[in-house]
Scaffold this motif. Sequence first.
Motif, short mmCIF file in Angstrom:
data_model
loop_
_atom_site.label_atom_id
_atom_site.label_comp_id
_atom_site.label_asym_id
_atom_site.label_seq_id
_atom_site.Cartn_x
_atom_site.Cartn_y
_atom_site.Cartn_z
N UNK A 33 0.85 -1.20 0.00
CA UNK A 33 0.00 0.00 0.00
C UNK A 33 0.89 1.24 0.00
N UNK A 34 1.68 1.37 -1.07
CA UNK A 34 2.59 2.50 -1.17
C UNK A 34 1.89 3.83 -1.35
N UNK A 35 0.73 3.81 -1.97
CA UNK A 35 -0.03 5.05 -2.19
C UNK A 35 -1.52 4.72 -2.24
N UNK A 36 -2.30 5.26 -1.32
CA UNK A 36 -3.73 4.96 -1.25
C UNK A 36 -4.49 6.25 -0.99
N UNK A 37 -5.79 6.22 -1.32
CA UNK A 37 -6.71 7.32 -1.00
C UNK A 37 -7.81 6.74 -0.13
N UNK A 38 -8.02 7.37 1.01
CA UNK A 38 -8.99 6.86 1.99
C UNK A 38 -9.95 7.98 2.34
N UNK A 39 -11.26 7.66 2.37
CA UNK A 39 -12.30 8.62 2.75
C UNK A 39 -12.83 8.24 4.13
N UNK A 40 -12.93 9.23 4.97
CA UNK A 40 -13.44 8.98 6.33
C UNK A 40 -13.66 10.30 7.10
N UNK A 41 -14.18 10.16 8.29
CA UNK A 41 -14.48 11.31 9.15
C UNK A 41 -13.38 11.46 10.20
N UNK A 42 -12.88 12.70 10.34
CA UNK A 42 -11.80 12.96 11.29
C UNK A 42 -12.35 12.91 12.72
N UNK A 43 -11.60 12.25 13.58
CA UNK A 43 -12.01 12.15 14.98
C UNK A 43 -10.75 12.18 15.84
N UNK A 44 -10.85 12.79 17.02
CA UNK A 44 -9.72 12.84 17.94
C UNK A 44 -8.54 13.63 17.40
N UNK A 45 -8.81 14.70 16.67
CA UNK A 45 -7.74 15.48 16.06
C UNK A 45 -6.90 16.16 17.14
N UNK A 46 -5.58 16.15 16.96
CA UNK A 46 -4.67 16.76 17.92
C UNK A 46 -3.43 17.25 17.17
N UNK A 47 -3.04 18.50 17.50
CA UNK A 47 -1.85 19.07 16.91
C UNK A 47 -0.77 19.08 18.00
N UNK A 48 0.30 18.33 17.77
CA UNK A 48 1.36 18.22 18.77
C UNK A 48 2.21 19.48 18.77
N UNK A 49 2.98 19.65 19.84
CA UNK A 49 3.85 20.81 19.94
C UNK A 49 4.91 20.81 18.85
N UNK A 50 5.24 19.64 18.37
CA UNK A 50 6.24 19.53 17.30
C UNK A 50 5.70 19.99 15.95
N UNK A 51 4.37 20.14 15.83
CA UNK A 51 3.76 20.52 14.57
C UNK A 51 3.15 19.36 13.82
N UNK A 52 3.36 18.11 14.27
CA UNK A 52 2.76 16.95 13.64
C UNK A 52 1.27 16.88 14.00
N UNK A 53 0.47 16.29 13.10
CA UNK A 53 -0.96 16.13 13.30
C UNK A 53 -1.27 14.66 13.54
N UNK A 54 -2.08 14.40 14.56
CA UNK A 54 -2.49 13.03 14.87
C UNK A 54 -4.01 13.01 14.93
N UNK A 55 -4.61 12.00 14.30
CA UNK A 55 -6.07 11.90 14.26
C UNK A 55 -6.44 10.49 13.86
N UNK A 56 -7.75 10.27 13.73
CA UNK A 56 -8.27 8.97 13.28
C UNK A 56 -9.27 9.22 12.16
#
Length: 483
Positions: A33-56
């Motif tokens: 799965x080197x390159x995929x497109x996924x559709x979904x609803x963002x949940x639990x979004x969090x922006x870390x102090x480092x600038x990275x984004x984490x979500x589901x």
Amino acid sequence: MSDSAQAQTASNVPEYSVTELSLRLKRSIEETFGWVRVRGEISGFKRAASGHLYFSLKDADSVLDGVCWKGSAARLGIRPEDGMEVICSGKLTSYPGRSKYQMVVERMELAGLGALMALLEQRRQKLAAEGLFAQERKKPLPYLPRVIGVVTSPTGAVIRDILHRLEDRFPTHVIVWPVLVQGEGAAEQVARAIRGFNTLAGDGPVPRPDLLIVARGGGSLEDLMAFNEEAVVRAAAESAIPLISAVGHETDTTLIDFASDRRAPTPTAAAEMAVPVRLDLIGDVGSLDDRLRRAMLRLAREKRHNLDALARGLRGPREQLEMARQRFDDLSERLKAGLKVGLQVQRGRLDTQIAKLRPTLLKREVADYRRRLAEADARLLRALRQRQADAAQRLAQPAKLLESLSYRNVLARGFAVVYGADGRALKQVTGLQPGDAISIEMQDGRRAARIDGDGDAPAPVKSPRRAAPAAVPRKPVKQGELF
């Protein structure tokens, strides 16, 4: 198969360490799965102090963890938020440290509002149309509640934060109604707790709270769904007790926030809204007490000063009576003189007019004028005498009262007034020394005297003298001193 055959087969299977197997799985997933497109609803979004984004990314049945590194996050054309339905492009990889796979997002496109956010917005509009969020329904918070009811989980850090903050600011009686704050049945328990607090009697064994706090820590949109349920929102809107909602962190918003009387960004902030700082109140009361004392002392001094000034301007009753008498005598004399002068002037004018008139024709009228003038003169004199008599009677009454209050009436009953050398009346023998000059005032006058002895020895009693014969002359006896 025999035991020897099984042992031979097991020895042919390669043996991996956990790290080796995790890395091989990671390479396999990334190659497949080197390159995929996924559709979904963002949940639990969090922006870390480092600038990275984490979500589901989630749909109705599954959840996929996603991460967007700082470099890629800066190139995204949209600002991700919980509930947004997006289409993410990137590659799948695994995180060996937790045996989880995730998607590394390189691009993100907006696909529309998520189903969950659309449902919440529809519910919010419905409840707002019913007036549950109206500003006029909001109740003011009590300034200093005696009892605070808290609806939250009894085992989380939220209740400890609230209790610790209340203890620091103003120790208050707290009643905790334990509930689930997420998961199945959480909404029903929260709504039942709010209504339960409202049904408590004021004089019951459990005191009725003056303020309610509904609190929960932060979490994803799914974790906070219990506070978006219609039952919880209606219970908060129907609460007769003022209610503070403290659900999630500052960026989290739930429907109970619109129905509550006050929204707090955090549970700790809810405790700060609930009570003032006790030390500040003590300081304010002390400052007000000092100001009140100073104001009362200043007012008392001003009143005393005004009283002293008025006392200096007052005159004694005797002085006022004498001035009134003098004024009355002056006015009486002036009135008599004025009346005489006036009568003479009027009589002279009348005589002049009579001389001008012909006696034969106006004799009767002149006689009539004279008679009327004599009657007016008599009435005026009678009125003057009556007025003088009335004034004299009015003055006599205060004079009698003044005379009855005079100390001379006391002297007439056998008492005396003793004056010192400075002319002031003495009230006690303390301070008098033998040889001091004094004066004694009795009913018929005042005599000088001098202190003889210390006053402790009783006066000698003189025996009655026999009357001397009339034929024998007797020398005049000099009267001794009284003291």
